[in-house]
Design a protein around this motif. Structure first.
Motif, PDB file in Angstrom:
ATOM      1  N   ALA A 122     -15.382  22.717  10.355  1.00  0.00           N
ATOM      2  CA  ALA A 122     -16.116  22.778   8.815  1.00  0.00           C
ATOM      3  C   ALA A 122     -16.191  21.730   7.831  1.00  0.00           C
ATOM      4  CB  ALA A 122     -14.455  23.839   8.597  1.00  0.00           C
ATOM      5  N   ALA A 123     -14.938  21.020   8.831  1.00  0.00           N
ATOM      6  CA  ALA A 123     -15.890  18.812   7.845  1.00  0.00           C
ATOM      7  C   ALA A 123     -17.257  18.799   7.789  1.00  0.00           C
ATOM      8  CB  ALA A 123     -15.120  17.598   8.435  1.00  0.00           C
ATOM      9  N   ALA A 124     -17.667  18.930   9.079  1.00  0.00           N
ATOM     10  CA  ALA A 124     -19.443  18.988   9.627  1.00  0.00           C
ATOM     11  C   ALA A 124     -20.150  19.324   8.262  1.00  0.00           C
ATOM     12  CB  ALA A 124     -19.294  18.949  11.079  1.00  0.00           C
ATOM     13  N   LEU A 125     -19.514  20.946   8.453  1.00  0.00           N
ATOM     14  CA  LEU A 125     -20.587  21.596   7.713  1.00  0.00           C
ATOM     15  C   LEU A 125     -20.813  21.200   5.716  1.00  0.00           C
ATOM     16  CD1 LEU A 125     -19.488  24.879   9.063  1.00  0.00           C
ATOM     17  CD2 LEU A 125     -22.031  23.871   9.399  1.00  0.00           C
ATOM     18  N   MET A 126     -19.521  20.545   5.711  1.00  0.00           N
ATOM     19  CA  MET A 126     -19.836  20.125   4.193  1.00  0.00           C
ATOM     20  C   MET A 126     -20.698  19.001   4.049  1.00  0.00           C
ATOM     21  SD  MET A 126     -15.536  20.364   3.381  1.00  0.00           S
ATOM     22  CE  MET A 126     -14.687  22.519   3.789  1.00  0.00           C
ATOM     23  N   VAL A 127     -20.516  18.014   5.548  1.00  0.00           N
ATOM     24  CA  VAL A 127     -21.130  16.524   5.460  1.00  0.00           C
ATOM     25  C   VAL A 127     -22.592  16.759   5.216  1.00  0.00           C
ATOM     26  CG1 VAL A 127     -21.795  14.811   6.811  1.00  0.00           C
ATOM     27  CG2 VAL A 127     -19.190  15.676   6.239  1.00  0.00           C
ATOM     28  N   MET A 128     -22.484  17.704   5.993  1.00  0.00           N
ATOM     29  CA  MET A 128     -23.921  18.460   5.847  1.00  0.00           C
ATOM     30  C   MET A 128     -24.363  19.437   4.477  1.00  0.00           C
ATOM     31  SD  MET A 128     -23.520  20.585   9.726  1.00  0.00           S
ATOM     32  CE  MET A 128     -25.337  21.049   9.398  1.00  0.00           C
ATOM     33  N   ALA A 129     -24.028  19.311   3.971  1.00  0.00           N
ATOM     34  CA  ALA A 129     -24.331  20.897   2.140  1.00  0.00           C
ATOM     35  C   ALA A 129     -23.983  19.165   1.591  1.00  0.00           C
ATOM     36  CB  ALA A 129     -23.035  21.253   1.704  1.00  0.00           C
ATOM     37  N   PHE A 130     -23.140  17.963   1.564  1.00  0.00           N
ATOM     38  CA  PHE A 130     -23.188  16.964   0.887  1.00  0.00           C
ATOM     39  C   PHE A 130     -24.419  16.338   1.149  1.00  0.00           C
ATOM     40  CE2 PHE A 130     -22.270  12.234   0.101  1.00  0.00           C
ATOM     41  CZ  PHE A 130     -22.131  11.799  -1.444  1.00  0.00           C
ATOM     42  N   THR A 131     -25.290  15.438   1.613  1.00  0.00           N
ATOM     43  CA  THR A 131     -26.170  15.073   2.289  1.00  0.00           C
ATOM     44  C   THR A 131     -27.639  15.751   1.661  1.00  0.00           C
ATOM     45  OG1 THR A 131     -26.079  15.771   5.079  1.00  0.00           O
ATOM     46  CG2 THR A 131     -25.082  13.838   4.653  1.00  0.00           C
ATOM     47  N   HIS A 132     -27.760  17.234   1.909  1.00  0.00           N
ATOM     48  CA  HIS A 132     -28.497  17.744   1.368  1.00  0.00           C
ATOM     49  C   HIS A 132     -28.821  17.763   0.632  1.00  0.00           C
ATOM     50  CE1 HIS A 132     -30.188  22.175   1.293  1.00  0.00           C
ATOM     51  NE2 HIS A 132     -31.470  21.539   0.787  1.00  0.00           N
ATOM     52  N   ALA A 133     -27.397  17.425  -0.272  1.00  0.00           N
ATOM     53  CA  ALA A 133     -27.494  17.608  -1.673  1.00  0.00           C
ATOM     54  C   ALA A 133     -27.705  16.570  -2.141  1.00  0.00           C
ATOM     55  CB  ALA A 133     -26.589  17.536  -2.843  1.00  0.00           C
ATOM     56  N   GLY A 134     -27.425  15.396  -1.194  1.00  0.00           N
ATOM     57  CA  GLY A 134     -28.977  13.728  -1.216  1.00  0.00           C
ATOM     58  C   GLY A 134     -29.796  13.426  -1.686  1.00  0.00           C
ATOM     59  N   THR A 135     -30.180  14.467  -0.976  1.00  0.00           N
ATOM     60  CA  THR A 135     -32.082  14.482  -0.783  1.00  0.00           C
ATOM     61  C   THR A 135     -32.590  15.152  -1.696  1.00  0.00           C
ATOM     62  OG1 THR A 135     -32.048  16.570   0.801  1.00  0.00           O
ATOM     63  CG2 THR A 135     -31.756  13.727   1.842  1.00  0.00           C
ATOM     64  N   THR A 136     -31.442  16.023  -3.158  1.00  0.00           N
ATOM     65  CA  THR A 136     -32.469  16.770  -4.054  1.00  0.00           C
ATOM     66  C   THR A 136     -32.237  15.660  -5.209  1.00  0.00           C
ATOM     67  OG1 THR A 136     -30.237  17.549  -4.468  1.00  0.00           O
ATOM     68  CG2 THR A 136     -31.829  18.560  -2.138  1.00  0.00           C
ATOM     69  N   HIS A 137     -32.643  16.577  -6.510  1.00  0.00           N
ATOM     70  CA  HIS A 137     -33.026  15.853  -7.712  1.00  0.00           C
ATOM     71  C   HIS A 137     -31.640  15.822  -8.346  1.00  0.00           C
ATOM     72  CE1 HIS A 137     -36.988  16.665  -8.054  1.00  0.00           C
ATOM     73  NE2 HIS A 137     -37.575  17.948  -7.772  1.00  0.00           N
ATOM     74  N   ALA A 138     -30.964  16.473  -7.952  1.00  0.00           N
ATOM     75  CA  ALA A 138     -29.103  16.028  -7.746  1.00  0.00           C
ATOM     76  C   ALA A 138     -28.622  14.424  -7.712  1.00  0.00           C
ATOM     77  CB  ALA A 138     -28.307  17.443  -7.310  1.00  0.00           C
ATOM     78  N   VAL A 139     -29.325  13.602  -7.012  1.00  0.00           N
ATOM     79  CA  VAL A 139     -28.931  12.896  -6.622  1.00  0.00           C
ATOM     80  C   VAL A 139     -29.475  11.209  -7.632  1.00  0.00           C
ATOM     81  CG1 VAL A 139     -30.948  11.939  -5.243  1.00  0.00           C
ATOM     82  CG2 VAL A 139     -28.328  11.109  -5.002  1.00  0.00           C
ATOM     83  N   ASP A 140     -29.949  11.849  -8.774  1.00  0.00           N
ATOM     84  CA  ASP A 140     -30.644  10.780  -9.314  1.00  0.00           C
ATOM     85  C   ASP A 140     -29.992  10.283 -10.399  1.00  0.00           C
ATOM     86  OD1 ASP A 140     -33.254  11.673  -7.940  1.00  0.00           O
ATOM     87  OD2 ASP A 140     -33.674  12.944  -9.660  1.00  0.00           O
ATOM     88  N   ALA A 141     -28.284  11.385 -10.713  1.00  0.00           N
ATOM     89  CA  ALA A 141     -27.412  11.107 -10.738  1.00  0.00           C
ATOM     90  C   ALA A 141     -25.788  10.594 -10.591  1.00  0.00           C
ATOM     91  CB  ALA A 141     -26.832  11.965 -11.437  1.00  0.00           C
ATOM     92  N   GLY A 142     -26.969   9.601  -8.992  1.00  0.00           N
ATOM     93  CA  GLY A 142     -25.793   9.447  -7.968  1.00  0.00           C
ATOM     94  C   GLY A 142     -25.030   9.651  -7.500  1.00  0.00           C
ATOM     95  N   ASP A 143     -24.329   9.083  -6.375  1.00  0.00           N
ATOM     96  CA  ASP A 143     -24.163  10.176  -4.868  1.00  0.00           C
ATOM     97  C   ASP A 143     -22.751  10.465  -5.111  1.00  0.00           C
ATOM     98  OD1 ASP A 143     -26.239   9.233  -3.327  1.00  0.00           O
ATOM     99  OD2 ASP A 143     -25.367   8.346  -2.264  1.00  0.00           O
ATOM    100  N   PHE A 144     -22.340  10.332  -6.495  1.00  0.00           N
ATOM    101  CA  PHE A 144     -20.735  10.521  -6.219  1.00  0.00           C
ATOM    102  C   PHE A 144     -20.344  11.413  -7.478  1.00  0.00           C
ATOM    103  CE2 PHE A 144     -19.645   8.171  -2.576  1.00  0.00           C
ATOM    104  CZ  PHE A 144     -19.411   9.165  -1.267  1.00  0.00           C
ATOM    105  N   SER A 145     -21.778  11.488  -8.011  1.00  0.00           N
ATOM    106  CA  SER A 145     -22.286  12.307 -10.319  1.00  0.00           C
ATOM    107  C   SER A 145     -21.268  13.647  -9.788  1.00  0.00           C
ATOM    108  CB  SER A 145     -23.570  11.608 -10.304  1.00  0.00           C
ATOM    109  OG  SER A 145     -24.732  12.692  -9.848  1.00  0.00           O
ATOM    110  N   ILE A 146     -21.078  13.267 -11.196  1.00  0.00           N
ATOM    111  CA  ILE A 146     -20.583  15.144 -11.365  1.00  0.00           C
ATOM    112  C   ILE A 146     -21.770  16.385 -10.590  1.00  0.00           C
ATOM    113  CG2 ILE A 146     -20.167  17.057 -13.204  1.00  0.00           C
ATOM    114  CD1 ILE A 146     -19.043  14.351 -14.739  1.00  0.00           C
ATOM    115  N   ALA A 147     -22.730  15.944 -10.884  1.00  0.00           N
ATOM    116  CA  ALA A 147     -24.152  16.658 -10.906  1.00  0.00           C
ATOM    117  C   ALA A 147     -24.649  17.145  -8.854  1.00  0.00           C
ATOM    118  CB  ALA A 147     -25.814  15.630 -11.190  1.00  0.00           C
ATOM    119  N   MET A 148     -24.174  15.799  -8.379  1.00  0.00           N
ATOM    120  CA  MET A 148     -24.439  15.644  -6.936  1.00  0.00           C
ATOM    121  C   MET A 148     -22.410  16.455  -6.298  1.00  0.00           C
ATOM    122  SD  MET A 148     -25.722  14.537  -4.488  1.00  0.00           S
ATOM    123  CE  MET A 148     -25.108  13.455  -2.695  1.00  0.00           C
ATOM    124  N   LEU A 149     -21.798  16.271  -7.038  1.00  0.00           N
ATOM    125  CA  LEU A 149     -20.861  17.468  -6.574  1.00  0.00           C
ATOM    126  C   LEU A 149     -21.027  18.690  -6.498  1.00  0.00           C
ATOM    127  CD1 LEU A 149     -17.882  14.433  -7.532  1.00  0.00           C
ATOM    128  CD2 LEU A 149     -18.937  15.253  -4.635  1.00  0.00           C
TER     129      LEU A 149
END
Length: 295
Positions: A122-149
Motif C-alpha cells: 500500500a505504501a509503494a502504491l502511495m509513492v507511485m501516486a505521489f511521483t505521478h502527480a510530480g510529473t503533472t502540472h500540479a508540481v508547478d506549485a512545488g513538490d509538497f504544495s497543496i496542489a501537489m498533495l
C-alpha cells in the motif's frame, strides 16, 4: 487549451492511460482484499504492465524535452533521469513499482489481514501516486504544495474508485456473481469502498478542475481543454448513476432472491467498468494538455 497533438504526445497519452488503468487494477485488488491467489495475480500482472509502460514512456519524455526523434533521444535518457525533475520522480516511482511487484510475490501479502507486506504494498502504491502527480502540472506549485498533495490524493482515490469496479467486473467477477450470498457480501464491500473513493475523488477533482480552469467556469465552453473536461464529467455522472442503480436496485433484488438480479448486477457492473476506463483515458488526455488557465 488543447493544441495540435503530435505523435510523441499522443503516444505519451496512450501509455499514461494504460499505466493509470494498470495502477487502478493494482489498487482495486489490494483494497478489496478478497480473491486469494486470483487477487494476487491481478496485482502482479498490473504492476508488471505498469513498469513496462514506464520503461516505454521514458525515451518519449526525452524526445519531448529535447525535440529530437524518440530513437535519437535514447542517448539523452540518462541525462533526463539524473538532471531533470521528471527523471527524479520517474526513478522514485519506478523503484516504488518494483518494490510493489516484489512485495506482491510474498505469501504474507496474500493474506486477508493487513500484514507487513500488505502495508508495504500500500505504501509503494502511495509513492507511485505521489511521483505521478510530480510529473503533472500540479508540481508547478512545488513538490509538497497543496496542489501537489491534492492531486496525489485525487490519483489515489480515482485509482481506488475505478480499481474496485474494474477488478470486480472482470478478473474477480466470478466471486461477485457466483451466488446470491457472495454477491450480497462482496457487493457491500465494493459499495463502501466505491462510495468513499467517490467522495474524495470528486472533492479533489473539483479542486484540480478549478485550478486548471483558472478559477473561472468560462473556459468550460470556450476552450477545448474545458470541453474535454465536460466529457469527462459526463462520463463520471454516468458511472455514478450506474453505481447507484446497482447499489439501490439490483442489490435489493439479489437479497430478495430475484433469479435475474445476479446477471443484471454483473452487466451493469461491466458497463460501469467500461466507463471508468473512459474516465481514466480522458484524464490522461487532460494531463498531457495545456490547462485552460495557461492556454
Amino acid at each position: 487549451m488543447l493544441q495540435a497533438i503530435d505523435p510523441v504526445t499522443a503516444t505519451q497519452m496512450a501509455l499514461t492511460a494504460g499505466a493509470d488503468i494498470a495502477f487502478a487494477f493494482a489498487v482495486g485488488a489490494c483494497a478489496l482484499g478478497l480473491g486469494g491467489a486470483a487477487r494476487m495475480r491481478v496485482i502482479r500482472v498490473a504492476m508488471l504492465v505498469w513498469l513496462v509502460l514506464q520503461g516505454f514512456y521514458l525515451p518519449l519524455q526525452a524526445s519531448a524535452m529535447s525535440g529530437a526523434a524518440p530513437y535519437a533521444a535514447l542517448p539523452m535518457v540518462p541525462l533526463v533521469i539524473t538532471q531533470s525533475h521528471f527523471g527524479v520522480m520517474w526513478a522514485v516511482g519506478v523503484t516504488a513499482g518494483i518494490v510493489a511487484l516484489a512485495t506482491a510475490f510474498t505469501k504474507a501479502c496474500g493474506r486477508a489481514t493487513w500484514s507487513a507486506s500488505t502495508v508495504l504494498l500500500a505504501a509503494a502504491l502511495m509513492v507511485m501516486a505521489f511521483t505521478h502527480a510530480g510529473t503533472t502540472h500540479a508540481v508547478d506549485a512545488g513538490d509538497f504544495s497543496i496542489a501537489m498533495l491534492v492531486h496525489t490524493v485525487h490519483l489515489l482515490s480515482t485509482g481506488l474508485w475505478a480499481g474496485v469496479v474494474v477488478v470486480a467486473a472482470w478478473p474477480l467477477r466470478r466471486l461477485f456473481v457466483a451466488t446470491r450470498q457472495s454477491a450480497t457480501q462482496y457487493s457491500a464491500r465494493l459499495s463502501r469502498l466505491a462510495a468513499l473513493a467517490f467522495l474524495v475523488a470528486i472533492g479533489t477533482g473539483i479542486a484540480n478542475a478549478w485550478r486548471g480552469l483558472g478559477g473561472s467556469l468560462a473556459p468550460l465552453t470556450s476552450s477545448l481543454w474545458g470541453w474535454v473536461l465536460c466529457v469527462k464529467l459526463l462520463a463520471v455522472a454516468c458511472v455514478v448513476a450506474i453505481g447507484a442503480l446497482n447499489r439501490f436496485l439490483n442489490k435489493k433484488r439479489i437479497r430478495q432472491g430475484d433469479p435475474d438480479a445476479l446477471s443484471a448486477f454483473g452487466r451493469w457492473l461491466a458497463a460501469e467498468a467500461y466507463l471508468m476506463i473512459v474516465v481514466l483515458i480522458l484524464a490522461s488526455v487532460l494531463g498531457h494538455s495545456m490547462p485552460a488557465a495557461t492556454g
